[in-house]
Write an enzyme that holds these catalytic residues in place. Structure first.
Site, PDB file in Angstrom:
ATOM      1  N   GLU A 106     -49.668 -34.452  11.611  1.00  0.00           N
ATOM      2  CA  GLU A 106     -50.413 -33.584  12.527  1.00  0.00           C
ATOM      3  C   GLU A 106     -50.389 -34.180  13.924  1.00  0.00           C
ATOM      4  O   GLU A 106     -50.801 -35.335  14.097  1.00  0.00           O
ATOM      5  CB  GLU A 106     -51.866 -33.430  12.050  1.00  0.00           C
ATOM      6  CG  GLU A 106     -51.982 -32.707  10.725  1.00  0.00           C
ATOM      7  CD  GLU A 106     -53.426 -32.439  10.303  1.00  0.00           C
ATOM      8  OE1 GLU A 106     -54.336 -32.649  11.128  1.00  0.00           O
ATOM      9  OE2 GLU A 106     -53.634 -32.001   9.171  1.00  0.00           O
ATOM     10  N   HIS A 134     -55.215 -27.195  11.759  1.00  0.00           N
ATOM     11  CA  HIS A 134     -56.396 -27.934  11.308  1.00  0.00           C
ATOM     12  C   HIS A 134     -57.644 -27.476  12.076  1.00  0.00           C
ATOM     13  O   HIS A 134     -58.374 -28.292  12.649  1.00  0.00           O
ATOM     14  CB  HIS A 134     -56.196 -29.442  11.479  1.00  0.00           C
ATOM     15  CG  HIS A 134     -57.049 -30.254  10.540  1.00  0.00           C
ATOM     16  ND1 HIS A 134     -56.725 -31.515  10.139  1.00  0.00           N
ATOM     17  CD2 HIS A 134     -58.246 -29.967   9.921  1.00  0.00           C
ATOM     18  CE1 HIS A 134     -57.656 -31.991   9.323  1.00  0.00           C
ATOM     19  NE2 HIS A 134     -58.587 -31.066   9.172  1.00  0.00           N
TER      20      HIS A 134
END
Length: 305
Positions: A261, A280
């Site tokens: 990420e 996210h």
């Protein structure tokens, strides 16, 4: 109650309206990532707004700190706060907020909403009959299995039941109260995987769950099942998931979390139109952010604009 504006440091992304509410009543600065600037920022802070509090060893030097508002505070941070008279505010909305996003991912994946939207924007309609390639599946009367029936899972199971899905769940401990509250059945993991049209991952990440959904586990799924992950990326073996998506064993995946990420631009998941990806942001809503902002300002006695 203080009549001066408190100094608040922020270590999270905030909805613009929530940030405006904060800056209207407090002096705000971002928390540096490291170095002496970070230590100085913590030492000057009356309040902290973050996904989670800084480590206790850093909080020990935050002499002015009177309150912090976070999604979730670990026990050591709570103990430190109690010893030093620091108010701890944790989100009460977060769990339902993440459950709502998980449901949105599930529906968008099962009904292929992003891919159909992209096809229209590419000019493929009305040249093509898009109802054929983007036909989805009903949620009602399907079986949805939830791996992990904690605070998020409880909300999600209730939502799924209200939409007439058959619901199963697993957890490390017996949860008859969850069964009673949601109408879901608690079953062993392998039974859940083999019986579900949709599998939702809501497990915590630890040594026992890391990589626990690999090729062997994904092979138990019904052909054409959908996988949703709103927990942590490393719980699912990414290579095994990619293979299942490419082969059609998985009809789709909805992912709010990832092994890397942010995802690199050339990540193979981004080339698959049966994958719905979000960055996210399961806990990112105006209401969830405002709860933290308003709670922190009240705890600090900040004058309202």
């Amino acid at each position: 109650m203080t009549t001066t504006r408190p100094h608040v440091i922020v270590d999270m992304s905030l909805h613009p309206h929530a940030m405006s509410a904060l800056t209207a009543s407090a002096d705000v600065a971002r928390l540096p990532g490291s170095g002496p600037e970070r230590a100085a920022a913590l030492a000057a802070a009356d309040g902290i707004l973050a996904y989670g509090p800084p480590p206790v060893e850093e909080l020990e030097h935050a002499d002015r700190l009177r309150a912090f508002a976070v999604h979730l505070a670990p026990e050591p941070s709570k103990w430190h706060a109690a010893e030093h008279g620091i108010t701890v505010l944790e989100s009460s909305r977060l769990w339902r907020t993440v459950a709502e996003h998980t449901l949105a991912l599930l529906l968008a994946t099962q009904r292929r909403v992003p891919a159909a939207d992209a096809a229209i924007r590419d000019g493929r309609w009305p040249v093509e009959d898009l109802k054929v390639p983007f036909a989805g599946r009903d949620l009602a009367d399907s079986t949805v299995g939830v791996l992990g029936a904690g605070r998020i899972g409880l909300h999600l199971l209730r939502m799924l039941g209200a939409l007439d899905a058959r619901t199963l769940f697993t957890d490390a401990t017996a949860m008859p109260d969850v069964e009673h509250a949601t109408g879901a059945r608690q079953v062993p993991r392998d039974e859940l995987l083999a019986s579900s049209d949709v599998v939702v991952v809501l497990l915590p990440l630890d040594d026992s769950t890391r990589g626990s959904l690999g090729a062997e586990e994904l092979a138990l799924l019904r052909p054409g099942a959908v996988l949703i992950n709103s927990a942590r990326g490393p719980i699912v073996d990414e290579e095994a998931m990619l293979e299942a998506l490419r082969s059609g064993r998985l009809a789709g995946a909805g992912l709010d979390v990832h092994g890397d990420e942010p995802l690199p631009a050339d990540h193979p998941l981004l080339a698959l139109d049966n994958v719905v990806i979000t960055p996210h942001l399961g806990g990112s809503t105006l209401e969830c952010d405002l709860e933290l902002v308003e709670g922190l300002l009240e705890a600090l006695g900040a004058p309202r604009a």
